[in-house]
Design a protein around this motif. Structure first.
Motif, PDB file in Angstrom:
ATOM      1  N   LEU B 260     -47.714 -41.817  86.983  1.00 20.88           N
ATOM      2  CA  LEU B 260     -47.843 -41.722  88.446  1.00 20.88           C
ATOM      3  C   LEU B 260     -49.290 -41.951  88.867  1.00 20.88           C
ATOM      4  O   LEU B 260     -49.573 -42.710  89.805  1.00 20.88           O
ATOM      5  CB  LEU B 260     -47.378 -40.348  88.943  1.00 20.88           C
ATOM      6  N   ILE B 261     -50.214 -41.299  88.187  1.00 21.43           N
ATOM      7  CA  ILE B 261     -51.634 -41.460  88.539  1.00 21.43           C
ATOM      8  C   ILE B 261     -52.094 -42.893  88.260  1.00 21.43           C
ATOM      9  O   ILE B 261     -52.839 -43.489  89.035  1.00 21.43           O
ATOM     10  CB  ILE B 261     -52.494 -40.435  87.772  1.00 21.43           C
ATOM     11  N   ALA B 262     -51.619 -43.441  87.161  1.00 21.34           N
ATOM     12  CA  ALA B 262     -52.024 -44.809  86.816  1.00 21.34           C
ATOM     13  C   ALA B 262     -51.567 -45.807  87.870  1.00 21.34           C
ATOM     14  O   ALA B 262     -52.191 -46.846  88.064  1.00 21.34           O
ATOM     15  CB  ALA B 262     -51.460 -45.188  85.448  1.00 21.34           C
ATOM     16  N   ASP B 263     -50.484 -45.465  88.570  1.00 22.15           N
ATOM     17  CA  ASP B 263     -49.905 -46.396  89.543  1.00 22.15           C
ATOM     18  C   ASP B 263     -50.133 -45.923  90.978  1.00 22.15           C
ATOM     19  O   ASP B 263     -49.508 -46.407  91.912  1.00 22.15           O
ATOM     20  CB  ASP B 263     -48.397 -46.526  89.275  1.00 22.15           C
ATOM     21  N   ALA B 264     -51.048 -44.967  91.174  1.00 32.43           N
ATOM     22  CA  ALA B 264     -51.259 -44.420  92.519  1.00 32.43           C
ATOM     23  C   ALA B 264     -51.779 -45.501  93.454  1.00 32.43           C
ATOM     24  O   ALA B 264     -52.511 -46.404  93.049  1.00 32.43           O
ATOM     25  CB  ALA B 264     -52.240 -43.246  92.465  1.00 32.43           C
ATOM     26  N   GLU B 265     -51.376 -45.361  94.713  1.00 34.07           N
ATOM     27  CA  GLU B 265     -51.670 -46.402  95.714  1.00 34.07           C
ATOM     28  C   GLU B 265     -53.147 -46.767  95.757  1.00 34.07           C
ATOM     29  O   GLU B 265     -53.995 -45.942  96.068  1.00 34.07           O
ATOM     30  CB  GLU B 265     -51.243 -45.913  97.097  1.00 34.07           C
ATOM     31  N   GLY B 266     -53.417 -47.998  95.496  1.00 35.88           N
ATOM     32  CA  GLY B 266     -54.760 -48.524  95.703  1.00 35.88           C
ATOM     33  C   GLY B 266     -55.789 -48.088  94.687  1.00 35.88           C
ATOM     34  O   GLY B 266     -56.962 -48.438  94.801  1.00 35.88           O
ATOM     35  N   ALA B 267     -55.385 -47.301  93.686  1.00 34.87           N
ATOM     36  CA  ALA B 267     -56.380 -46.731  92.772  1.00 34.87           C
ATOM     37  C   ALA B 267     -57.001 -47.799  91.884  1.00 34.87           C
ATOM     38  O   ALA B 267     -56.322 -48.702  91.396  1.00 34.87           O
ATOM     39  CB  ALA B 267     -55.736 -45.653  91.911  1.00 34.87           C
ATOM     40  N   THR B 268     -58.301 -47.679  91.682  1.00 32.53           N
ATOM     41  CA  THR B 268     -58.981 -48.524  90.703  1.00 32.53           C
ATOM     42  C   THR B 268     -59.512 -47.684  89.542  1.00 32.53           C
ATOM     43  O   THR B 268     -60.018 -48.230  88.581  1.00 32.53           O
ATOM     44  CB  THR B 268     -60.161 -49.303  91.330  1.00 32.53           C
ATOM     45  N   ASN B 368     -60.092 -23.075  80.846  1.00 33.64           N
ATOM     46  CA  ASN B 368     -60.295 -24.465  81.266  1.00 33.64           C
ATOM     47  C   ASN B 368     -59.008 -25.069  81.806  1.00 33.64           C
ATOM     48  O   ASN B 368     -57.919 -24.509  81.608  1.00 33.64           O
ATOM     49  CB  ASN B 368     -60.836 -25.293  80.110  1.00 33.64           C
ATOM     50  N   ALA B 369     -59.109 -26.176  82.498  1.00 33.72           N
ATOM     51  CA  ALA B 369     -57.956 -26.909  83.026  1.00 33.72           C
ATOM     52  C   ALA B 369     -58.420 -28.309  83.370  1.00 33.72           C
ATOM     53  O   ALA B 369     -59.594 -28.531  83.660  1.00 33.72           O
ATOM     54  CB  ALA B 369     -57.390 -26.226  84.273  1.00 33.72           C
ATOM     55  N   THR B 370     -57.485 -29.238  83.313  1.00 35.63           N
ATOM     56  CA  THR B 370     -57.795 -30.621  83.685  1.00 35.63           C
ATOM     57  C   THR B 370     -56.904 -31.053  84.843  1.00 35.63           C
ATOM     58  O   THR B 370     -55.699 -30.812  84.826  1.00 35.63           O
ATOM     59  CB  THR B 370     -57.579 -31.563  82.480  1.00 35.63           C
ATOM     60  N   ILE B 371     -57.508 -31.657  85.831  1.00 39.69           N
ATOM     61  CA  ILE B 371     -56.774 -32.238  86.953  1.00 39.69           C
ATOM     62  C   ILE B 371     -56.995 -33.752  86.900  1.00 39.69           C
ATOM     63  O   ILE B 371     -58.114 -34.208  86.668  1.00 39.69           O
ATOM     64  CB  ILE B 371     -57.298 -31.697  88.301  1.00 39.69           C
ATOM     65  N   TRP B 372     -55.929 -34.500  87.102  1.00 40.76           N
ATOM     66  CA  TRP B 372     -56.053 -35.953  87.074  1.00 40.76           C
ATOM     67  C   TRP B 372     -55.959 -36.502  88.489  1.00 40.76           C
ATOM     68  O   TRP B 372     -55.100 -36.091  89.269  1.00 40.76           O
ATOM     69  CB  TRP B 372     -54.948 -36.563  86.216  1.00 40.76           C
ATOM     70  N   THR B 373     -56.811 -37.430  88.804  1.00 43.56           N
ATOM     71  CA  THR B 373     -56.807 -37.990  90.144  1.00 43.56           C
ATOM     72  C   THR B 373     -57.232 -39.455  90.102  1.00 43.56           C
ATOM     73  O   THR B 373     -57.354 -40.047  89.025  1.00 43.56           O
ATOM     74  CB  THR B 373     -57.703 -37.154  91.086  1.00 43.56           C
ATOM     75  N   THR B 374     -57.427 -39.995  91.298  1.00 46.99           N
ATOM     76  CA  THR B 374     -57.773 -41.411  91.442  1.00 46.99           C
ATOM     77  C   THR B 374     -58.974 -41.521  92.357  1.00 46.99           C
ATOM     78  O   THR B 374     -59.412 -40.535  92.948  1.00 46.99           O
ATOM     79  CB  THR B 374     -56.611 -42.161  92.110  1.00 46.99           C
ATOM     80  N   ASP B 375     -59.496 -42.725  92.494  1.00 48.61           N
ATOM     81  CA  ASP B 375     -60.552 -42.948  93.471  1.00 48.61           C
ATOM     82  C   ASP B 375     -59.944 -43.232  94.841  1.00 48.61           C
ATOM     83  O   ASP B 375     -58.721 -43.321  94.986  1.00 48.61           O
ATOM     84  CB  ASP B 375     -61.479 -44.084  93.012  1.00 48.61           C
ATOM     85  N   LEU B 376     -60.805 -43.323  95.835  1.00 51.18           N
ATOM     86  CA  LEU B 376     -60.367 -43.653  97.206  1.00 51.18           C
ATOM     87  C   LEU B 376     -60.919 -45.039  97.499  1.00 51.18           C
ATOM     88  O   LEU B 376     -62.131 -45.222  97.621  1.00 51.18           O
ATOM     89  CB  LEU B 376     -60.908 -42.626  98.205  1.00 51.18           C
ATOM     90  N   SER B 377     -60.002 -45.986  97.620  1.00 53.86           N
ATOM     91  CA  SER B 377     -60.397 -47.396  97.636  1.00 53.86           C
ATOM     92  C   SER B 377     -60.019 -48.057  98.959  1.00 53.86           C
ATOM     93  O   SER B 377     -59.260 -47.530  99.757  1.00 53.86           O
ATOM     94  CB  SER B 377     -59.659 -48.118  96.513  1.00 53.86           C
ATOM     95  N   HIS B 378     -60.548 -49.249  99.144  1.00 51.44           N
ATOM     96  CA  HIS B 378     -60.103 -50.060 100.276  1.00 51.44           C
ATOM     97  C   HIS B 378     -58.596 -50.267 100.243  1.00 51.44           C
ATOM     98  O   HIS B 378     -57.928 -50.236 101.269  1.00 51.44           O
ATOM     99  CB  HIS B 378     -60.798 -51.425 100.246  1.00 51.44           C
ATOM    100  N   ALA B 379     -58.060 -50.462  99.034  1.00 46.95           N
ATOM    101  CA  ALA B 379     -56.625 -50.738  98.932  1.00 46.95           C
ATOM    102  C   ALA B 379     -55.795 -49.534  99.374  1.00 46.95           C
ATOM    103  O   ALA B 379     -54.732 -49.693  99.971  1.00 46.95           O
ATOM    104  CB  ALA B 379     -56.278 -51.137  97.491  1.00 46.95           C
ATOM    105  N   TYR B 380     -56.287 -48.315  99.099  1.00 49.30           N
ATOM    106  CA  TYR B 380     -55.566 -47.129  99.573  1.00 49.30           C
ATOM    107  C   TYR B 380     -55.510 -47.126 101.100  1.00 49.30           C
ATOM    108  O   TYR B 380     -54.456 -46.885 101.700  1.00 49.30           O
ATOM    109  CB  TYR B 380     -56.236 -45.838  99.073  1.00 49.30           C
ATOM    110  N   VAL B 381     -56.648 -47.381 101.718  1.00 49.28           N
ATOM    111  CA  VAL B 381     -56.686 -47.398 103.182  1.00 49.28           C
ATOM    112  C   VAL B 381     -55.778 -48.501 103.716  1.00 49.28           C
ATOM    113  O   VAL B 381     -55.000 -48.296 104.650  1.00 49.28           O
ATOM    114  CB  VAL B 381     -58.133 -47.595 103.688  1.00 49.28           C
TER     115      VAL B 381
END
Lengths: 389, 389
Positions: B260-268, B368-381
């Motif tokens: 899901l994270i790998a395919d998140a909208e607009g993520a680079t 400890n804990a790990t959270i996975w996320t994406t960047d905020l890109s032009h493509a997301y907007v």
């Protein structure tokens, strides 16, 4: 129409070379009295820049006679050296005021504000000569130059005045990103020639910021450097009531806060989220902030899309009192959602203009609040990804 | 390698015309037993779509024999008509299974999931014939087609399997935006041919989602429709322990969450925020989520900018135990911040690759804990402003 409008204040803004652009980057505001009472509110961020820690100490003394401000560096996350640099800045300012202006001001009465990139030490070899130049440039009409010198990604300087009969309140502000609940990335200096003790100033300033700076949110990011200072000179010899003072300070804060939102990084919309029918003011503020901070709501407005479903989805993440099937939502006056479901045709919503008004009625009570925000645009992403700032 | 890998399940995915593109949009997964135990977790959003309300009721009965899913419409914020439509979908599915497959399944044992635009009624004239087609298409190898039929802005279908000795767990998922704490906009169906009672399934599923789906965040926006269902057929005749089952379900959930994270909208960027040295796991999760959700951090990574100051500013907004001058931050292994101030040269950080690892050590404890996320890109907007979705 700025911080030097009230009597008893001088200000300056000069270019000291902290900004690569060569634009003004050091500002100074001094209070010539006869009073030196003051109040301040600071960022709620637990990672506080050195100048915030310093100015909080200054304020405890109950007197602020001068404020030195710089852009081109936040002096945040700079460790003990960063704090020593802030201390040196205040000491240097006191020394220069004493030697060149014969003003006897202790460094402990000088607040310091910084804004710019986090994590780098300030170039003191540029800042201290900048203070010398700023002291020399101090002028009774210097407020607007001070406002220019604290700009970062701001595109316009922010000044405001509330004029009363015989006294006034003036202010300058900077802030364009990192604008979030509980103050924004902003530095604000407010002056008044009214006479008021510290308790009165504190009460007026807190009442004013609670409904102005605390209710704007550009990108949900809380800064390390937020500072709002209120300085009173008493030079008008007028002593307004707390209510009168609060109203005037609120007027200036509201004016400056709206200027901040109007100039927020990359924004193409100026959005008012009005929450009505809330069971409490806290509920109304929570719902407004949550909707204002939602990236999907913000991108929808950038795309001129009256996507009320995203608004309801955002409301649903709050702990406010509401029933999903009783919420009404209007966008620019068109009630696109009634009782939690589609109502008027969303095609009727005109989003072609910059100003957008969202009205959310929770139908739970009589309380309301408005939060002001912006859209999330390509320009925001560009501005915040292309430069370290 | 999908939801039909475990024995006892059939699935289908067909195009019913709900999507303008003509792509598959109706999916069906059925459990042929001999067991029909099940567990589920749902969105924490208080504005819940009709199918979520329906499926929660189904789960209370303790049996799920079939799951009907559609893309092309969320059936959220659709009032009582929306709920009647979900009910009709389950009744129609039961009737078609009875008449064409001689399967005697009550509508109260059929879960329903929907995804797509909020606030519009489903086109039942297309959905119900789609159910007919899906029943006809049911196949022992139909899982991947079901995965395709639940895609919205997903660019790839998501399937996963955890193989054990004699039994297995399989799953499908969709979700590309509105991915936030406490589940994402996602529909997930997980199957197993292990034999387990409802309590065991519930414990395994909650333990698995707590450290997988609950720890991804693409854009901080919580959906109205999130649903994760776990169905057990018992067809393998194996009865793993709770620990064994939890491990296998967690493996599938982790695999799907990373997809899901790998395919998140607009993520680079695919960003892991590892928080170490926390006083509690809750502190670690809070810090990780807060950093993951910060737009300034996200735009910095889009710009390949190792802006650790923004990370510290985000940590400062949490209520976790920490001292600002004791925090260390590494980006891709380079300790750019030690004791809350600049350390190794940020120019050493290589952000040219898609995978980014941020390590934050609070030096307050051992959790400890790990959270996975994406960047905020032009493509997301672009993706979230150009289309109502």
């Amino acid at each position: 129409m700025t911080v030097t409008h009230p009597k008893g204040f001088k200000a300056a803004g000069v270019a000291a070379g902290l900004k690569a652009s060569g634009n003004p980057d050091v500002a100074l505001v001094i209070n010539e009295g006869p009073d030196y009472t003051a109040a301040g509110v600071f960022t709620g961020n637990r990672v506080k820049a050195a100048p915030v820690l310093w100015s909080q100490q200054v304020l405890k003394g109950g007197v602020i006679r001068a404020v030195v401000l710089n852009s081109g560096g936040a002096n945040a996350c700079t460790g003990s050296q960063g704090f020593r640099d802030t201390h040196s800045t205040a000491e240097h300012t006191a020394a220069v005021l004493r030697t060149t202006k014969k003003l006897m001001i202790g460094p402990g009465d000088i607040a310091v504000c910084s804004t710019g990139l986090i994590g780098e030490l300030l170039p003191m070899d540029k800042l201290l000569p900048g203070v010398n130049a700023a002291v020399k440039a101090l002028a009774a009409d210097g407020g607007e130059r001070a406002a220019e010198a604290i700009m970062t990604t701001d595109t316009v300087a922010k000044n405001a005045v509330a004029q009363r009969d015989g006294w006034s309140v003036g202010g300058i502000a900077k802030g364009a990103g990192m604008l979030a609940p509980a103050l924004a990335t902003m530095l604000v200096v407010i002056t008044t020639d009214a006479s008021a003790d510290n308790e009165t100033l504190d009460a007026a300033l807190r009442a004013a910021t609670r409904v102005t700076f605390d209710r704007i949110d550009a990108d949900g990011c809380m800064s390390t450097n937020d500072t709002v200072l209120l300085l009173a000179s008493g030079a008008s010899d007028r002593q307004p009531t707390l209510a009168e003072l609060t109203a005037a300070v609120t007027e200036v804060c509201h004016d400056l806060a709206q200027q901040l939102i109007a100039d927020a990084e990359g924004a193409t919309k100026h959005i008012a989220i009005e929450v009505a029918g809330a069971a409490s003011e806290a509920d109304a503020v929570q719902v407004g902030r949550t909707v204002a901070g939602n990236n999907l709501v913000k991108t929808a407005f950038f795309g001129n899309d009256p996507n009320w479903g995203r608004i309801l989805a955002a409301v649903g993440t709050t702990s406010a009192a509401f029933e999903p099937d009783r919420i009404d939502v209007a966008i620019n006056g068109v009630w696109v959602c009634k009782n939690g479901a589609a109502a008027e045709d969303r095609a009727k919503v005109d989003l072609s203009k910059r100003d957008v008004r969202v009205t959310i009625n929770l139908h739970e009570g009589e309380m309301n609040a408005t939060i002001w925000t912006t859209d999330l645009s390509h320009a925001y992403v560009h501005e915040n990804s292309a430069y370290s700032s």
